[in-house]
Design a protein around this motif. Sequence first.
Motif, PDB file in Angstrom:
ATOM      1  N   LYS A   1      34.600  43.203  38.342  1.00  0.00           N
ATOM      2  CA  LYS A   1      34.392  43.425  36.913  1.00  0.00           C
ATOM      3  C   LYS A   1      33.257  42.553  36.390  1.00  0.00           C
ATOM      4  O   LYS A   1      33.184  41.355  36.677  1.00  0.00           O
ATOM      5  N   LYS A   2      32.367  43.163  35.616  1.00  0.00           N
ATOM      6  CA  LYS A   2      31.288  42.411  34.995  1.00  0.00           C
ATOM      7  C   LYS A   2      31.850  41.555  33.861  1.00  0.00           C
ATOM      8  O   LYS A   2      32.836  41.918  33.217  1.00  0.00           O
ATOM      9  N   TYR A   3      31.183  40.441  33.615  1.00  0.00           N
ATOM     10  CA  TYR A   3      31.681  39.512  32.596  1.00  0.00           C
ATOM     11  C   TYR A   3      31.791  40.185  31.233  1.00  0.00           C
ATOM     12  O   TYR A   3      32.774  39.991  30.511  1.00  0.00           O
ATOM     13  N   ASP A   4      30.798  40.987  30.876  1.00  0.00           N
ATOM     14  CA  ASP A   4      30.793  41.638  29.566  1.00  0.00           C
ATOM     15  C   ASP A   4      31.911  42.671  29.425  1.00  0.00           C
ATOM     16  O   ASP A   4      32.237  43.081  28.305  1.00  0.00           O
ATOM     17  N   GLU A   5      32.497  43.092  30.537  1.00  0.00           N
ATOM     18  CA  GLU A   5      33.585  44.066  30.503  1.00  0.00           C
ATOM     19  C   GLU A   5      34.950  43.413  30.288  1.00  0.00           C
ATOM     20  O   GLU A   5      35.937  44.101  30.049  1.00  0.00           O
ATOM     21  N   ILE A   6      35.004  42.099  30.375  1.00  0.00           N
ATOM     22  CA  ILE A   6      36.268  41.376  30.205  1.00  0.00           C
ATOM     23  C   ILE A   6      36.581  41.239  28.720  1.00  0.00           C
ATOM     24  O   ILE A   6      35.714  40.876  27.922  1.00  0.00           O
ATOM     25  N   ASP A   7      37.819  41.534  28.346  1.00  0.00           N
ATOM     26  CA  ASP A   7      38.234  41.443  26.951  1.00  0.00           C
ATOM     27  C   ASP A   7      38.096  40.005  26.444  1.00  0.00           C
ATOM     28  O   ASP A   7      38.572  39.065  27.085  1.00  0.00           O
ATOM     29  N   SER A   8      37.448  39.842  25.302  1.00  0.00           N
ATOM     30  CA  SER A   8      37.161  38.503  24.781  1.00  0.00           C
ATOM     31  C   SER A   8      38.399  37.772  24.290  1.00  0.00           C
ATOM     32  O   SER A   8      38.405  36.539  24.215  1.00  0.00           O
ATOM     33  N   ASP A   9      39.451  38.511  23.955  1.00  0.00           N
ATOM     34  CA  ASP A   9      40.649  37.878  23.410  1.00  0.00           C
ATOM     35  C   ASP A   9      41.728  37.662  24.466  1.00  0.00           C
ATOM     36  O   ASP A   9      42.264  36.560  24.613  1.00  0.00           O
ATOM     37  N   LYS A  10      42.035  38.711  25.231  1.00  0.00           N
ATOM     38  CA  LYS A  10      43.154  38.635  26.171  1.00  0.00           C
ATOM     39  C   LYS A  10      42.729  38.664  27.641  1.00  0.00           C
ATOM     40  O   LYS A  10      43.586  38.670  28.528  1.00  0.00           O
ATOM     41  N   GLY A  11      41.431  38.671  27.892  1.00  0.00           N
ATOM     42  CA  GLY A  11      40.966  38.830  29.259  1.00  0.00           C
ATOM     43  C   GLY A  11      40.841  37.527  30.031  1.00  0.00           C
ATOM     44  O   GLY A  11      40.428  36.500  29.492  1.00  0.00           O
ATOM     45  N   GLU A  12      41.215  37.588  31.315  1.00  0.00           N
ATOM     46  CA  GLU A  12      40.997  36.474  32.229  1.00  0.00           C
ATOM     47  C   GLU A  12      39.660  36.660  32.941  1.00  0.00           C
ATOM     48  O   GLU A  12      39.261  37.785  33.245  1.00  0.00           O
ATOM     49  N   VAL A  13      38.994  35.556  33.215  1.00  0.00           N
ATOM     50  CA  VAL A  13      37.773  35.586  34.017  1.00  0.00           C
ATOM     51  C   VAL A  13      38.199  35.363  35.465  1.00  0.00           C
ATOM     52  O   VAL A  13      38.541  34.242  35.850  1.00  0.00           O
ATOM     53  N   PRO A  14      38.219  36.427  36.280  1.00  0.00           N
ATOM     54  CA  PRO A  14      38.828  36.339  37.620  1.00  0.00           C
ATOM     55  C   PRO A  14      37.913  35.724  38.682  1.00  0.00           C
ATOM     56  O   PRO A  14      37.665  36.318  39.739  1.00  0.00           O
ATOM     57  N   LEU A  15      37.416  34.530  38.401  1.00  0.00           N
ATOM     58  CA  LEU A  15      36.584  33.826  39.377  1.00  0.00           C
ATOM     59  C   LEU A  15      37.419  33.474  40.604  1.00  0.00           C
ATOM     60  O   LEU A  15      38.565  33.037  40.482  1.00  0.00           O
ATOM     61  N   ARG A  16      36.850  33.679  41.778  1.00  0.00           N
ATOM     62  CA  ARG A  16      37.539  33.340  43.023  1.00  0.00           C
ATOM     63  C   ARG A  16      36.782  32.245  43.770  1.00  0.00           C
ATOM     64  O   ARG A  16      35.563  32.164  43.696  1.00  0.00           O
ATOM     65  N   VAL A  17      37.548  31.424  44.482  1.00  0.00           N
ATOM     66  CA  VAL A  17      36.986  30.302  45.226  1.00  0.00           C
ATOM     67  C   VAL A  17      37.305  30.481  46.703  1.00  0.00           C
ATOM     68  O   VAL A  17      38.435  30.830  47.071  1.00  0.00           O
ATOM     69  N   ASN A  18      36.311  30.255  47.545  1.00  0.00           N
ATOM     70  CA  ASN A  18      36.513  30.335  48.991  1.00  0.00           C
ATOM     71  C   ASN A  18      37.313  29.118  49.445  1.00  0.00           C
ATOM     72  O   ASN A  18      36.882  27.976  49.280  1.00  0.00           O
ATOM     73  N   VAL A  19      38.493  29.368  50.010  1.00  0.00           N
ATOM     74  CA  VAL A  19      39.392  28.281  50.399  1.00  0.00           C
ATOM     75  C   VAL A  19      39.497  28.145  51.919  1.00  0.00           C
ATOM     76  O   VAL A  19      40.477  27.618  52.441  1.00  0.00           O
ATOM     77  N   THR A  20      38.477  28.619  52.633  1.00  0.00           N
ATOM     78  CA  THR A  20      38.423  28.388  54.073  1.00  0.00           C
ATOM     79  C   THR A  20      37.788  27.028  54.337  1.00  0.00           C
ATOM     80  O   THR A  20      37.169  26.428  53.453  1.00  0.00           O
ATOM     81  N   GLN A  21      37.919  26.550  55.547  1.00  0.00           N
ATOM     82  CA  GLN A  21      37.370  25.244  55.893  1.00  0.00           C
ATOM     83  C   GLN A  21      35.853  25.218  55.732  1.00  0.00           C
ATOM     84  O   GLN A  21      35.270  24.212  55.308  1.00  0.00           O
ATOM     85  N   ASN A  22      35.195  26.334  56.057  1.00  0.00           N
ATOM     86  CA  ASN A  22      33.732  26.396  55.949  1.00  0.00           C
ATOM     87  C   ASN A  22      33.260  26.592  54.516  1.00  0.00           C
ATOM     88  O   ASN A  22      32.147  26.200  54.164  1.00  0.00           O
TER      89      ASN A  22
END
Length: 223
Positions: free
Chosen positions: A123-144
């Motif tokens: 989802k593009k940032y501008d498509e996220i609801d400004s009031d109830k939307g979460e910003v679904p950022l993900r983080v790489n949790v592997t050792q590398n």
Amino acid sequence: MARLSSNASGNAGEAAFNAFFLRAGLKVAKPYWTEDMNDLLVLYDNGTRLIAIPIQVKSVQKKKDDEEKIQRLWKRYLEKTKYLCLAIYCPDLDKLWFIPKADNIVKAYKEWASKPAKTKPRKKYDEIDSDKGEVPLRVNVTQNGDEEFDKKWLLNTDDVYGIVQQINILANEIQQDKDYSHSVGFSYIGQGSSSISRAQSTECTIERFDDDDEDIGLNLEDE
């Protein structure tokens, strides 16, 4: 490593950043329990005032994917407080990431969202609801990890100079920003006066406190 509950994982994240900030010689405070946006405050002492830097702490644990979503990162918080910082902890790897300011958090998400997805489009940032939307950022949790993301935001916990430098820059920006205002109540965690348990910040700064001062311009409350 056994998987932690959501609450335990969040508490571990706050404890990890508390320890790191305090080891760097920074003042740290805990907002009131009614404060949902800020998990921690770093209080920068400019000699006459304490400048409160708002921190939202998130914890990510490895499940089955290489990348894990940061939960409850609300878009409205990023649009409300431009100096909000994102602190991310991974208990599996004992790694800390720190993204200063809302615009950098948004940039980090846009960079992640622009990468090819394995399944459905991101989802593009501008498509996220400004009031109830979460910003679904993900983080790489592997050792590398993610080389590009880690190069920008991963903290070297053996060297506190980097975080001190970032806090100095943020505090100077806030101090010079006449249009910025943010109020939050908090309780001290470290390096505060033991005789003061709570204080109310106004416009993101509070008067510097002193045990010998009778009138320090703060609304103090006893526990």
